[in-house]
Design a protein around this motif. Structure first.
Motif, mmCIF file in Angstrom:
data_model
loop_
_atom_site.group_PDB
_atom_site.id
_atom_site.type_symbol
_atom_site.label_atom_id
_atom_site.label_comp_id
_atom_site.label_asym_id
_atom_site.label_seq_id
_atom_site.Cartn_x
_atom_site.Cartn_y
_atom_site.Cartn_z
ATOM 1 N N ARG A 24 31.462 66.504 -22.380
ATOM 2 C CA ARG A 24 32.484 66.512 -21.330
ATOM 3 C C ARG A 24 32.180 67.582 -20.285
ATOM 4 O O ARG A 24 32.361 67.364 -19.078
ATOM 5 N N TYR A 82 40.002 67.163 -28.270
ATOM 6 C CA TYR A 82 40.146 65.735 -28.507
ATOM 7 C C TYR A 82 41.194 65.474 -29.577
ATOM 8 O O TYR A 82 41.220 66.141 -30.609
ATOM 9 N N LEU A 123 32.655 58.280 -22.109
ATOM 10 C CA LEU A 123 33.580 59.413 -22.085
ATOM 11 C C LEU A 123 33.942 59.644 -20.626
ATOM 12 O O LEU A 123 33.067 59.556 -19.752
ATOM 13 N N ASP A 124 35.200 59.866 -20.349
ATOM 14 C CA ASP A 124 35.606 60.353 -19.031
ATOM 15 C C ASP A 124 36.427 61.621 -19.256
ATOM 16 O O ASP A 124 36.411 62.170 -20.358
ATOM 17 N N LEU A 125 37.110 62.082 -18.267
ATOM 18 C CA LEU A 125 37.844 63.339 -18.425
ATOM 19 C C LEU A 125 39.020 63.227 -19.394
ATOM 20 O O LEU A 125 39.516 64.237 -19.889
ATOM 21 N N SER A 148 32.993 67.815 -26.554
ATOM 22 C CA SER A 148 33.409 68.799 -25.543
ATOM 23 C C SER A 148 32.221 69.265 -24.709
ATOM 24 O O SER A 148 32.349 69.464 -23.496
ATOM 25 N N TYR A 165 29.455 66.318 -18.134
ATOM 26 C CA TYR A 165 30.040 65.287 -17.270
ATOM 27 C C TYR A 165 30.810 65.913 -16.105
ATOM 28 O O TYR A 165 30.670 65.497 -14.946
ATOM 29 N N LYS A 166 31.613 66.926 -16.389
ATOM 30 C CA LYS A 166 32.377 67.601 -15.337
ATOM 31 C C LYS A 166 31.442 68.194 -14.287
ATOM 32 O O LYS A 166 31.711 68.113 -13.086
#
Length: 180
Positions: free
Chosen positions: A165, A142, A106-108, A162, A168-169
């Motif tokens: 994500r 998504y 997963l990326d942005l 989400s 990740y952020k």
């Protein structure tokens, strides 16, 4: 502002499919040993949109999303899929898998899964591995593609993705702070 280092650091994820919770928890341990610590474990949903895996794995299948703490380069997709296949083989009984691991990242902007099967919408990487962009992130959620897997198209994993994500952020933010 996004930097190039953000683009090459992606969040490794896996969709775990099985019917036995003991297998699931054993697989989580093995996945953590293989990739890095699991930093998110999502809800486990009944896998009922298709019977594709039933002949091999039986009925009553469940699938859930997990993610791993260590950020990786998108090119790690090939190696991660080959490692997932080895782990699946550890959970094989009488020639049938008891667990299916769909690993990806997963990326942005998107979610990409690795696949051994080519198709018009997939991009060949190497070693028999194809990259399959299954979701993209737009307008705060998504979005799906017409070729997506039925369970991903249903949106049942969107909340978990989400959350991943968001993790990740935060990791990217910490990474930027550390490099300044």
């Amino acid at each position: 502002m996004m930097e190039i280092s953000d683009i090459v650091s992606v969040k490794l994820v896996a969709a775990i499919l099985c019917r036995d919770q003991n297998d699931y928890f054993k697989a989580l341990d093995r996945l953590g040993e293989t990739y890095s610590d699991v930093d998110f474990q999502g809800e486990f949903f009944p896998f009922k949109e298709t019977d594709y895996y039933e002949s091999e794995m039986g009925s009553g299948l469940m699938r859930g999303m997990i993610s791993f703490k260590k950020l990786v380069h998108p090119g790690y997709l090939v190696e991660s899929k080959l490692l997932a296949k080895k782990l699946e083989n550890e959970f094989t009984q009488n020639g049938n898998r008891r667990i299916n691991i769909d690993v990806g990242y997963l990326d942005l902007f998107k979610v990409v899964l690795a696949s051994f099967k080519g198709r018009s919408n997939k991009i060949y990487m190497s070693d028999g591995i194809w990259a399959d962009m299954i979701l993209y992130f737009e307008k705060g959620d998504y979005q799906t593609f017409m070729w997506g897997f039925p369970d991903f198209k249903s949106g049942i994993y969107n909340r978990d993705l989400s959350e991943i994500r968001s993790i990740y952020k935060e990791q990217l933010k910490q990474k930027r702070k550390a490099t300044k």
